[in-house]
Scaffold this active site. Structure first.
Site, PDB file in Angstrom:
ATOM      1  NE  ARG A   1      -4.143   3.129  -1.367  1.00  0.00           N
ATOM      2  CZ  ARG A   1      -3.405   4.298  -0.611  1.00  0.00           C
ATOM      3  NH1 ARG A   1      -3.127   4.154   0.417  1.00  0.00           N
ATOM      4  NH2 ARG A   1      -3.517   5.456  -1.548  1.00  0.00           N
TER       5      ARG A   1
ATOM      6  CE  LYS B   1      -3.467   4.560   6.082  1.00  0.00           C
ATOM      7  NZ  LYS B   1      -4.412   3.997   5.912  1.00  0.00           N
TER       8      LYS B   1
END
Length: 453
Positions: free
Chosen positions: A432, A397
């Site tokens: 994840r 991210k």
């Protein structure tokens, strides 16, 4: 589990509104040990039935579920329903004793009972305060649980906190589960367009399996910042062919499939075609029918924290927090409570604090380093929900790129490993990730270190 589900349905039909569920516990049989293990849970409900009327209804449900009146004491039975407390009543009659006389000696009763409480209930819930006063210990129900061993009992074989998925019971405290990301989208921030064909998607699944993945998370709608929303039919057309194929792969034995969607129609099709877990970044806030779809199914529900939607989540007003962990926990609890009141039991709920969703750089770092605080804040309202498996998803991210000077998402794998390592050591149960191999190694090392400590 079918018996549990049917019993809950019958309770509702007989006028018992269930407002809270415990976690689910698998326990060894007592007294008569030559029989299968038991499943135990507790619920809190509201009813107009008087205590003896309630007892008769519960006996009727047991009978409808196949329990024999003169069955073997402590032996196998399809269902056993007991009234532990009833409001502020003390009752002693030939047929009913409240509070239940054996509460204080049975871990398989106290564990789910404690789950129904919150650590702040003593001050805010007069009925629960009364229940504490009925305990044989001065410290109330909490002290009774601790006297039996409390959470330390769950490290032993006699009692396990489990989540039913498919035809198995899963214990997410035994190891860190690695969820591999499979984006079927053309516009995801990291791997958009790579896995849109069945062949390329299957190749990626096989690679992740070879690297040790536990869960494949399939998404057909991008949730990156400013992602446009596609039609329901387009999302279904992208998702279902791949889901069907992956579900039928022999290599998927022992693996789980999660579907990432906030659309209830897509969720329904996913569940019908073999999804084991429903992963909703909105926690039900973007589709009013989502809770009902999940409640009518048997799949666990991953509820994530996000403000707004992917187009608005990074707006200035959605990034304002007084205390990031307290606020996230409070807002998550409201979503979870709504799900529970819709009929999704706590033993099918997982939570995700939503790293990168409505969060700035410091917010993301605070969440990762203070996962225990989020659990603690949830526990003030519901101890059971504070035990829910926590997923973190920092993979590749932007905040990692901002910190490390890596503008390309594909260059953020090392930062991802560092981030998930910190999260696992702070109590994350599921990670994840895009890069399965390196993060499986990180998870195994963290698990080994925590086992040693």
């Amino acid at each position: 589990m079918n018996n549990f589900k049917e019993a809950l349905r019958l309770m509702k039909d007989y006028g018992i509104s269930i407002i809270r569920h415990s976690c689910l516990y698998e326990t060894e049989p007592v007294h008569m040990t030559d029989q299968p293990r038991f499943l135990n849970a507790a619920i809190r409900g509201v009813t107009k039935l008087e205590p003896h009327e309630l007892l008769n209804v519960l006996k009727k449900i047991e009978k409808e579920m196949g329990r024999e009146e003169n069955g073997l004491r402590y032996g196998p039975r399809p269902l056993d329903l007991d009234i532990l407390f009833y409001g502020k009543h003390r009752i002693t009659s030939d047929k009913l004793i409240i509070p239940h006389e054996r509460i204080w000696e049975r871990p398989f009763v106290l564990a789910p009972l404690v789950d129904l409480l919150g650590t702040e209930d003593i001050d805010n819930d007069h009925i629960v305060s009364y229940w504490h006063s009925l305990s044989i210990h001065p410290g109330g129900i909490f002290q009774a649980w601790e006297r039996l061993g409390g959470e330390s009992l769950l490290a032993k074989d006699g009692i396990q906190r489990v989540i039913p998925i498919g035809d198995q019971l899963w214990d997410f405290s035994k190891k860190t589960f690695v969820m591999g990301i499979l984006n079927l989208t053309p516009d995801s921030f990291s791997d958009g367009g790579k896995f849109q064909s069945i062949d390329s998607a299957v190749s990626q699944v096989l690679l992740m399996i070879s690297q040790g993945v536990d869960i494949i998370d399939i998404g057909a709608q991008s949730t990156r910042p400013m992602a446009s929303r596609i039609s329901t039919q387009e999302e279904i057309d992208r998702l279902i062919p791949v889901l069907k194929f992956v579900r039928g792969m022999a290599e998927m034995k022992g693996k789980l499939i999660s579907v990432d969607t906030f659309n209830s129609e897509v969720a329904l099709e996913a569940i019908r075609n073999g999804a084991d877990i429903l992963n909703d970044v909105s926690g039900g806030s973007l589709d009013p029918n989502m809770n009902k779809v999940v409640a009518d199914s048997d799949v666990p529900y991953m509820i994530m924290h996000m403000r707004g939607d992917p187009c608005t989540m990074q707006n200035k007003e959605n990034l304002e927090y007084n205390d990031i962990c307290k606020d996230v926990a409070s807002e998550l609890y409201l979503r979870v409570k709504e799900a529970e009141l819709s009929g999704i039991p706590a033993w099918r709920i997982m939570i995700d604090p939503g790293i990168g969703f409505s969060k700035g750089i410091d917010h993301n770092l605070d969440i990762i380093m203070e996962l225990p605080k989020i659990r603690g804040e949830m526990g003030k309202k519901s101890i059971g929900l504070s035990h829910a498996p926590i997923l973190i998803g920092p993979s590749r991210k932007r905040f990692l790129g901002d910190i490390c000077g890596r503008p390309e998402a594909s260059e953020r794998d090392a930062a991802t490993v560092a981030c998930v390592t910190a999260g696992i050591l702070k109590g994350a149960n599921i990670i994840r990730v895009h890069n399965v191999r390196d993060n499986v190694d990180a998870a195994r090392l963290c698990d080994a270190m925590m086992t040693k400590s």
